[in-house]
Design an enzyme around this catalytic site. Structure first.
Site, PDB file in Angstrom:
ATOM      1  CG  ASP A 180      -1.986  -0.993   0.881  1.00 27.89           C
ATOM      2  OD1 ASP A 180      -2.371  -1.397  -0.081  1.00 27.89           O
ATOM      3  OD2 ASP A 180      -2.485  -1.546   1.951  1.00 27.89           O
TER       4      ASP A 180
ATOM      5  CE1 TYR B 264      -8.796  -4.992   5.777  1.00 33.21           C
ATOM      6  CE2 TYR B 264      -7.836  -5.563   3.704  1.00 33.21           C
ATOM      7  CZ  TYR B 264      -8.665  -6.061   4.775  1.00 33.21           C
ATOM      8  OH  TYR B 264      -8.807  -7.374   5.012  1.00 33.21           O
TER       9      TYR B 264
ATOM     10  CG  HIS C  30      -6.603 -10.990   3.445  1.00 33.88           C
ATOM     11  ND1 HIS C  30      -7.968 -11.311   3.529  1.00 33.88           N
ATOM     12  CD2 HIS C  30      -6.369 -10.026   4.208  1.00 33.88           C
ATOM     13  CE1 HIS C  30      -8.602 -10.631   4.459  1.00 33.88           C
ATOM     14  NE2 HIS C  30      -7.646  -9.717   4.980  1.00 33.88           N
TER      15      HIS C  30
ATOM     16  CG  HIS D  56      -3.616  -7.324   6.572  1.00 38.16           C
ATOM     17  ND1 HIS D  56      -3.939  -6.553   5.680  1.00 38.16           N
ATOM     18  CD2 HIS D  56      -4.985  -8.044   6.587  1.00 38.16           C
ATOM     19  CE1 HIS D  56      -5.046  -6.604   5.292  1.00 38.16           C
ATOM     20  NE2 HIS D  56      -5.832  -7.534   5.983  1.00 38.16           N
TER      21      HIS D  56
ATOM     22  CG  ASP E 107      17.178   5.704  14.918  1.00 41.81           C
ATOM     23  OD1 ASP E 107      17.711   5.464  15.654  1.00 41.81           O
ATOM     24  OD2 ASP E 107      17.353   6.647  13.867  1.00 41.81           O
ATOM     25  CG  LEU E 108      14.367   2.138  20.122  1.00 33.87           C
ATOM     26  CD1 LEU E 108      14.429   0.814  20.767  1.00 33.87           C
ATOM     27  CD2 LEU E 108      13.113   2.939  20.639  1.00 33.87           C
ATOM     28  CG  ASP E 109      18.905   8.067  19.380  1.00 31.20           C
ATOM     29  OD1 ASP E 109      19.223   7.037  18.840  1.00 31.20           O
ATOM     30  OD2 ASP E 109      18.800   9.240  18.853  1.00 31.20           O
TER      31      ASP E 109
END
Length: 553
Positions: free
Chosen positions: A375, A460, A509, A511, A518-520
């Protein structure tokens, strides 16, 4: 009940109504001055969060004008471009490099140059291709640089380009003007086609091998909720040629049988050599697929209100809530994203963002069996839909508009595309009632701040939430609603799903939902990871990514 009691109750009722009206009327204004944020959360960053801010309509317009005047090739508006034209497919913020941003945020360095990322389709060239340019500095562009090879490891072939809205319209016109008329008896007598009674839905990807640009298109009755009204006809269109007049039908599928083209299908029908399954004509409201409530609500739903106004603040793209602060934005392709997320002034994550929503289908019809929707290629941000107050988000939420430029050279706006609200979670964060030794009660209200957007891609609707809790946890959550995808039910179809209606198969189906995290925590991180989850539930699911700040104490 005496008169005095009645008057007192009446007075209390009027006071309550007056308070609610005042809150509703003043909700859109700035938070009241009686609000108090922790000292470390006061808004003293002097606009630093704007380094992550989405492009303004004026900036988008400047980028378009710069590209029109500096590339040396004609650019056609993408809303009316042919495959053989050059056009600007999208313009988005080019987020600066992390190291550059952190020098600015933490080290007193210079503010990074504000730049845009433009995706262009070059169809009117000896070697048609997709190219991405970084354009800057904004608001007055003076340079552009090609970043395609650096990002993708080489040139991007033209057949890989995401499909523009105008190309879908051109395919629709091709089907209506050239394909359907080649089977007049079948279309009129079996399909009940009158020129407007059928809707078309694309499958994806566009072929089975590199270089293909061929797509299955599935036909449905053109009624409300058409996704649940397949008619059994599917058409494989080869639209690889840049000359629309050379597009052709590669295959036709009807009720379990394949045909070379519509002419062969028509011949087989006229000669009585096909098995016909006439689908009962649905009313315009779709009957069982209608979103119209089946019954009126017996009473109004409960409302939550803020007696002293919101306990959070929103300034440009910066949100402050108790010990939390973060910047937010909306990518055209990937949707909702958060930056510089801090708890008690300490950065715990540099970026948490939605990246992709992938769904893989199964069916005994070619459109369903071949479908793998990504998507992000349609645009999770571009298809963010307006939020309805009191249904999609609470009445008292803060609603924000989003500007974007995609499939056109003119900036567009989605009104009320984001909402932010504090939500009472309905149970105490902690509590204790003591009835031993001494009698006392202690408890804390449990609430969280929610940032929400909803993307509608085809059938959806994805409800994207980032939730900030008082205990230092962050939750990334997605729920899917809307309509299930369906195929025409025939043969052994029930091996691939469940019957939803007489001729409707709700297809099996899975999903896959991807986030960038992005951890600091405890200092700067030099890397990030992608978090994903999957589900095979047919319509409604939740994916939770929980991050909890760990104290060094």
């Amino acid at each position: 009940m005496n008169v005095k009691t009645v008057l007192i109750l009446l007075g209390l009722a009027l006071a309550t109504i007056f308070a609610l009206v005042c809150v509703l009327l003043t909700r859109g204004r700035a938070p009241s001055t009686c609000q108090h944020l922790p000292p470390e959360q006061e808004d003293t960053e002097d606009g630093q969060s704007l380094v992550f801010a989405d492009l303004t309509p004026e900036e988008m317009a400047h980028v378009v004008r710069y590209l029109q005047g500096n590339l040396g090739v004609p650019l056609v508006d993408a809303s009316r471009a042919k495959p053989s034209d050059n056009c600007i497919a999208s313009v988005d913020l080019q987020v600066p490099a992390k190291a550059e941003v952190l020098r600015f945020l933490d080290g007193g360095g210079a503010r990074p140059a504000r730049e845009a990322l433009a995706m262009l389709y070059f169809g009117n060239q000896p070697d048609p291709n997709v190219t991405e340019y970084v354009v800057g500095p904004l608001p007055t562009p003076a340079y552009h640089r090609d970043v395609t090879v650096r990002k993708y490891g080489g040139k991007v072939p033209y057949h890989r380009r995401p499909t523009l809205a105008v190309e879908y319209r051109q395919i629709g016109e091709f089907l209506k003007a050239q394909v359907f008329p080649s089977a007049p008896a079948f279309m009129r007598q079996v399909m009940g086609y009158d020129g407007a009674s059928l809707a078309v839905l694309t499958a994806a990807p566009r072929g089975l091998q590199s270089g293909d640009r061929i797509t299955w298109f599935v036909l449905f009755q053109n009624v409300s909720g058409f996704f649940l009204h397949p008619v059994g006809l599917e058409v494989l269109v080869d639209h690889s040629s840049l000359d629309i007049s050379r597009w052709v039908v590669s295959r036709v599928f009807y009720n379990g049988q394949y045909y070379r083209d519509m002419v062969q299908l028509e011949s087989a029908y006229v000669q009585g050599r096909i098995s016909v399954e006439k689908v009962r004509k649905a009313p315009r409201d779709g009957d069982f697929s209608s979103m119209k409530p089946r019954a009126n609500s017996a009473a109004l739903f409960p409302l939550q209100y803020e007696p002293q106004g919101p306990r959070y603040s929103v300034s440009n793209n910066l949100v402050l809530f108790q010990a939390w602060s973060f910047a937010f934005g909306m990518s055209v392709s990937t949707g909702l994203r958060l930056f510089d997320i801090r708890h008690k002034g300490e950065r715990v994550a540099y970026e948490i963002s939605v990246q992709e929503a992938l769904s893989v289908y199964g069916s005994n019809c070619p459109g369903g069996m071949s479908t793998r929707y990504m998507d992000g290629s349609f645009g999770l941000g571009r298809y963010t839909s307006p939020l309805v107050r009191g249904v999609d988000c609470p009445y008292l939420a803060t609603y924000l508009d989003v500007h974007y430029l995609a499939n056109s050279q003119v900036p567009r706006i989605t009104k009320n595309a984001l909402c932010i609200f504090e939500q009472n979670l309905g149970s105490p964060l902690r509590r204790h009632y003591s009835n031993l030794q001494s009698l006392y009660y202690g408890g804390l209200v449990n609430s969280a701040l929610v940032v929400r957007s909803i993307t509608t891609v085809g059938n959806y609707d994805y409800v994207w939430d980032f939730i900030f809790y008082q205990n230092g946890a962050i939750e990334g959550k997605v729920q899917a609603t809307g309509y299930p995808s369906s195929s025409f039910l025939h043969g052994d179809g029930l091996r691939y799903g469940n019957r939803l209606w007489e001729h409707t198969l709700g297809t099996v189906h899975t999903h896959f939902i991807n986030y960038k995290v992005d951890l600091d925590v405890g200092g700067r991180s030099g890397s990030f990871f992608n978090a994903f989850s999957c589900t095979d539930k047919p319509q409604c699911f939740g994916v939770c990514l929980l991050l909890r700040r760990v104290s060094n104490n």
